[in-house]
Design a protein around this motif. Structure first.
Motif, short mmCIF file in Angstrom:
data_model
loop_
_atom_site.label_atom_id
_atom_site.label_comp_id
_atom_site.label_asym_id
_atom_site.label_seq_id
_atom_site.Cartn_x
_atom_site.Cartn_y
_atom_site.Cartn_z
N ARG A 142 -36.62 -45.00 -5.28
CA ARG A 142 -37.80 -44.19 -5.56
C ARG A 142 -39.07 -44.90 -5.12
NH1 ARG A 142 -34.26 -41.33 -5.78
NH2 ARG A 142 -33.56 -39.91 -7.41
N PHE A 143 -38.90 -45.92 -4.28
CA PHE A 143 -40.09 -46.63 -3.81
C PHE A 143 -39.87 -47.08 -2.37
CE2 PHE A 143 -43.16 -49.87 -3.02
CZ PHE A 143 -44.25 -49.57 -3.84
N ALA A 193 -42.12 -39.80 2.33
CA ALA A 193 -43.46 -39.47 1.81
C ALA A 193 -43.53 -38.01 1.39
CB ALA A 193 -44.51 -39.76 2.87
N PRO A 239 -42.57 -37.39 -3.91
CA PRO A 239 -43.36 -36.85 -5.05
C PRO A 239 -42.64 -35.70 -5.75
CG PRO A 239 -44.66 -36.83 -3.01
CD PRO A 239 -43.25 -37.17 -2.63
N THR A 240 -41.64 -35.14 -5.12
CA THR A 240 -40.91 -34.04 -5.76
C THR A 240 -39.69 -34.53 -6.54
OG1 THR A 240 -39.45 -33.55 -3.88
CG2 THR A 240 -41.61 -32.49 -3.89
N VAL A 241 -39.38 -35.82 -6.43
CA VAL A 241 -38.25 -36.35 -7.21
C VAL A 241 -38.69 -37.47 -8.15
CG1 VAL A 241 -36.54 -35.71 -5.47
CG2 VAL A 241 -37.51 -38.00 -5.42
N GLY A 242 -39.99 -37.82 -8.13
CA GLY A 242 -40.50 -38.84 -9.04
C GLY A 242 -40.42 -40.24 -8.46
N GLY A 243 -41.41 -40.60 -7.67
CA GLY A 243 -41.40 -41.93 -7.07
C GLY A 243 -42.64 -42.14 -6.23
N THR A 244 -42.66 -43.20 -5.48
CA THR A 244 -43.87 -43.60 -4.78
C THR A 244 -43.58 -44.01 -3.35
OG1 THR A 244 -44.81 -44.41 -6.84
CG2 THR A 244 -45.83 -45.22 -4.83
N PHE A 245 -44.40 -43.51 -2.44
CA PHE A 245 -44.46 -44.08 -1.10
C PHE A 245 -45.87 -44.59 -0.87
CE2 PHE A 245 -45.83 -43.64 3.34
CZ PHE A 245 -45.05 -44.64 3.88
N ILE A 246 -45.99 -45.79 -0.33
CA ILE A 246 -47.31 -46.27 0.05
C ILE A 246 -47.25 -46.79 1.48
CG2 ILE A 246 -46.95 -48.56 -1.05
CD1 ILE A 246 -50.06 -48.53 -1.58
N ALA A 269 -37.94 -50.93 -9.63
CA ALA A 269 -37.54 -49.90 -8.67
C ALA A 269 -36.44 -50.39 -7.74
CB ALA A 269 -38.75 -49.48 -7.84
N ARG A 298 -44.11 -28.45 -8.33
CA ARG A 298 -43.06 -29.21 -7.64
C ARG A 298 -43.27 -30.72 -7.79
NH1 ARG A 298 -43.52 -28.08 -1.98
NH2 ARG A 298 -41.62 -29.32 -1.71
N VAL A 346 -43.24 -34.13 -9.38
CA VAL A 346 -42.52 -34.79 -10.47
C VAL A 346 -43.13 -36.17 -10.66
CG1 VAL A 346 -40.29 -35.70 -11.25
CG2 VAL A 346 -40.38 -33.55 -9.97
N GLU A 347 -43.68 -36.40 -11.83
CA GLU A 347 -44.27 -37.71 -12.08
C GLU A 347 -43.19 -38.77 -12.15
OE1 GLU A 347 -47.69 -39.25 -14.45
OE2 GLU A 347 -47.60 -37.18 -15.18
N GLN A 348 -43.57 -39.93 -11.67
CA GLN A 348 -42.62 -41.03 -11.63
C GLN A 348 -42.20 -41.41 -13.05
OE1 GLN A 348 -43.59 -44.49 -9.04
NE2 GLN A 348 -43.63 -45.60 -10.96
N MET A 392 -39.37 -46.83 -14.07
CA MET A 392 -38.37 -47.23 -13.09
C MET A 392 -37.49 -48.35 -13.62
SD MET A 392 -39.87 -47.15 -9.33
CE MET A 392 -40.74 -45.75 -8.65
#
Lengths: 390, 300
Positions: free
Chosen positions: A36-37, A54, A58-65, A85, B290, B292-294, B297
């Protein structure tokens, strides 16, 4: 793989039959594996992996930077791992070169993570949009010092999905950075990709300690060579350093501690080489010549192998899926029974050196080199197979 | 964890002389430390520890990240989740840590060479993004661990091992740099200003966003000696006599010279939404339901 495996979180799994390129399939594999990262820096021909991440994460809960360079991307992901993560980065040759120091840091600190390298022609800027397989030795030896990594080589978009999951699982099992060695052809090739339901996907959870704060030794190993992890913010007050360290994680720059640590970092992977080794074999039994290949070149070589068989030659195929640790036991066993190995690869002779070393003079070794920018003409591989069969 | 803190320091009482009031924050099994006599890094750690007490920070959710160099060793001495990373990369490592677990309070504690030379790109980009990090930059005006080479912060005309005939390249004014890049909190003190430094660190803990505190610190072994500036005590006298507190001073006017005035104080204290706040509002706006908050982890 062992009994610790869990089933994938269905939120990250895009179950179904898709028409997808290798880069996108790799991203879906990472999501299915529970990543998720991701931290990335754009570079052809790899960027599609993180572009998709990217869009999806955001639709599954995580971060891209998107970081400012590959130096940053390759350490940001490790910060995320210690924050809890599963994380990865994606790059190609020039960026892979910049990431080398942090591959060493991940190996030394035993940070489980995945580095995807969609290989293009080099050296330097080389051939940004065209394939090569010339980072294979860099994947193993690129950072300074003695250490071991695991490297996998997919040869289709389906494998880009399947083996990305395997890459994450191996990273967690052995607490090691895993190199996912794609090439431009496999990354940009579009084929059918079947993504199974989540309950059919095995995922290796973090090797998280169950010990109390008082009993936890961050780099203590209970005989199995892979220490247990804790995450920041859990009260363990642990220390992580790239310096040579003892079981407490404290710097201890003495030859005995160095010897114990570096030998363990090596042996935890080498001792498991047979379990990690994945390969595909075909008509090995009774073969005079075995063609050893990996990635896109394995698909080109297939045509040469079939043409050689039509000529009546006894040709076997060994496709390396695990490149590192190199499956030398398999090569050594084959070398006792075959005349020669033929090793086509999109470089001027990298993995062929390992084949030759493992064969140890029992069988001849023939390289079929290619400087990159395209794939081999199967005729060129066929000629060497014919020569090797004599 | 906060319950067990020794809070005597708050009361301005003379603590028990047999007890080091900041020992509770230190890995006492790693003492003695490697810093030279007269070095200011240990003094900054004392001020940091005092700030932790003053701001009642939950130590369990505090992580400290260092790069490489003399100040980089701070991570090894504090009894916190602490990371001694690679040269220049403390900030991107800390970025990953913060984004993966936003509940963490993440402090970057490193030196001027680490943060502004090899790590300079990360410094400005983290300030631009306004990642919620507290950066403590101990500026000893030189590369000390490696033997006294010129840093981007070394003042004009100083002598260093790599500029044996005097430094002629202009130096960075770090508060100006990070303000321009977007930091929400910027302060500078010297190791003479131990209480002011503590207060600034406490204030930074209250800010959400990229905070930067520069601490001018003596390096008697390599900077002072080579430049005939005396020992650690002489540095304290210099800081005492030549420091001028100018809160809110324009950062363009706070550049350092070798023996001139040192402008100290809180220069910047402003509000700007941090990276995670912006990320969340952007995704909410674009993705609606749509998004989803993180979740937390923990992949175990």
């Amino acid at each position: 793989m062992n009994a610790d495996l869990q089933k994938a979180d269905p939120r990250g799994v895009l179950t179904g039959v898709h028409f997808m390129d290798g880069d996108h399939a790799c991203c879906e594999g990472a999501l299915a594996a529970g990543s998720r990262f991701a931290a990335g820096y754009p570079i052809t021909p790899s960027t599609e992996v993180v572009e998709r991440f990217a869009q999806r994460v955001p639709t599954v809960g995580g971060t891209f930077i998107q970081m400012e360079d590959e130096l940053a991307a390759s350490i940001t992901l490790q910060g995320a791992v210690w924050g809890g993560a599963k994380a990865f980065t994606v790059t190609s040759g020039p960026g892979f070169s910049l990431m080398m120091e942090h591959i060493g840091y991940a190996a030394m600190t035993e940070t489980p993570c995945v580095f995807v390298d969609v290989q293009r022609g080099g050296p330097s800027t080389g051939l940004p949009t065209l394939p090569a397989q010339a980072d294979m030795m860099q994947a193993k030896w690129g950072s300074h010092g003695d250490y071991e990594i695991i490297a996998l080589c997919p040869n289709s978009p389906q494998e880009c999905f399947d083996l990305t999951i395997t890459a994450f699982n191996l990273a967690e099992e052995y607490r090691v950075p895993v190199m996912f060695m794609m090439d431009e052809c496999v990354g940009h090739m579009t084929e059918k990709v079947v993504i199974p339901p989540a309950d059919q996907i095995d995922v290796m959870p973090r090797k998280h300690t169950r010990k109390s704060v008082e009993d936890y030794l961050p780099y203590g190993t209970n005989g199995d060579q892979v220490p247990e992890m804790a995450h920041a913010g859990e009260g363990y007050n642990f220390h992580v350093t790239g310096l040579t360290h003892d079981e407490r994680g404290y710097p201890n720059m003495t030859p005995p501690v160095q010897d114990k640590l570096v030998r363990r970092l090596q042996s935890k992977i080498r001792d498991a080489a047979d379990r990690i080794a994945m390969f595909e074999e075909e008509q090995i039994e009774g073969a005079d010549v075995v063609v050893v290949s990996y990635g896109i070149t394995s698909r080109v070589a297939q045509r040469a192998i079939e043409a050689a068989r039509k000529k009546g030659l006894r040709v076997g195929k060994l496709r390396l899926i695990t490149a590192w640790p190199f499956p030398e036991k398999k090569i050594r066993e084959l070398a006792a029974n075959v005349k020669a190995f033929v090793v086509p690869e999109l470089n001027l002779g990298q993995m062929v050196r390992e084949v030759e070393r493992a064969a140890a003079g029992q069988a001849k070794t023939f390289a079929v080199s290619h400087a990159g920018g395209g794939v081999h003409n199967p005729e060129d591989i066929l000629k060497v197979i014919v020569e090797a069969s004599r | 964890m906060t319950d067990c803190l020794n809070t005597d320091l708050l009361k301005n009482e003379i603590p028990d002389p047999g007890v080091n009031p900041v020992e509770q924050f230190l890995r006492s099994d790693r003492i003695p430390h490697i810093w030279c006599p007269g070095c200011g890094i240990g003094t900054t750690v004392n001020s940091f520890a005092r700030a932790l007490i003053e701001s009642k920070i939950d130590l369990g959710s505090l992580a400290l990240v260092s790069g490489i160099g003399c100040t980089g060793r701070v991570a090894g001495y504090v009894k916190l989740d602490s990371f001694h990373t690679t040269h220049g990369r403390a900030i991107p490592f800390a970025t990953g840590l913060k984004l993966a677990n936003p509940k963490l309070n993440v402090v970057v504690y490193s030196g001027d060479g680490d943060l502004s030379a090899i790590g300079g790109n990360h410094l400005i980009h983290a300030a631009r993004r306004n990642i919620d990090l507290k950066v403590i930059c101990v500026n000893n005006l030189i590369y000390a661990m490696t033997g006294g080479q010129t840093a981007p912060t070394t003042p004009d005309h100083s002598t260093t091992s790599t500029n044996p005939y005097g430094v002629f390249e202009p130096s960075f004014n770090l508060p100006h740099l990070v303000e321009a890049a977007g930091a929400v909190y910027v302060a500078r003190w010297t190791t003479f200003h131990v209480r002011q430094l503590s207060r600034s660190i406490s204030e930074a803990f209250k800010k959400k966003g990229f905070s930067f505190i520069e601490v001018i610190s003596p390096c008697p072994t390599l900077y002072q000696r080579r430049n005939k500036l005396g020992d650690g005590l002489d540095a304290m006298k210099y800081y005492k006599e030549k420091s001028k507190v100018r809160n809110g001073a324009p950062t363009s006017e706070v550049g350092m010279t070798m023996t001139g005035e040192i402008i100290v104080g809180k220069f910047v204290d402003r509000e700007r939404p941090d990276y995670l706040t912006l990320m969340k509002s952007q995704y909410t706006e674009s993705l609606g339901e749509r998004f989803v908050e993180q979740p937390e982890m923990v992949c175990s």
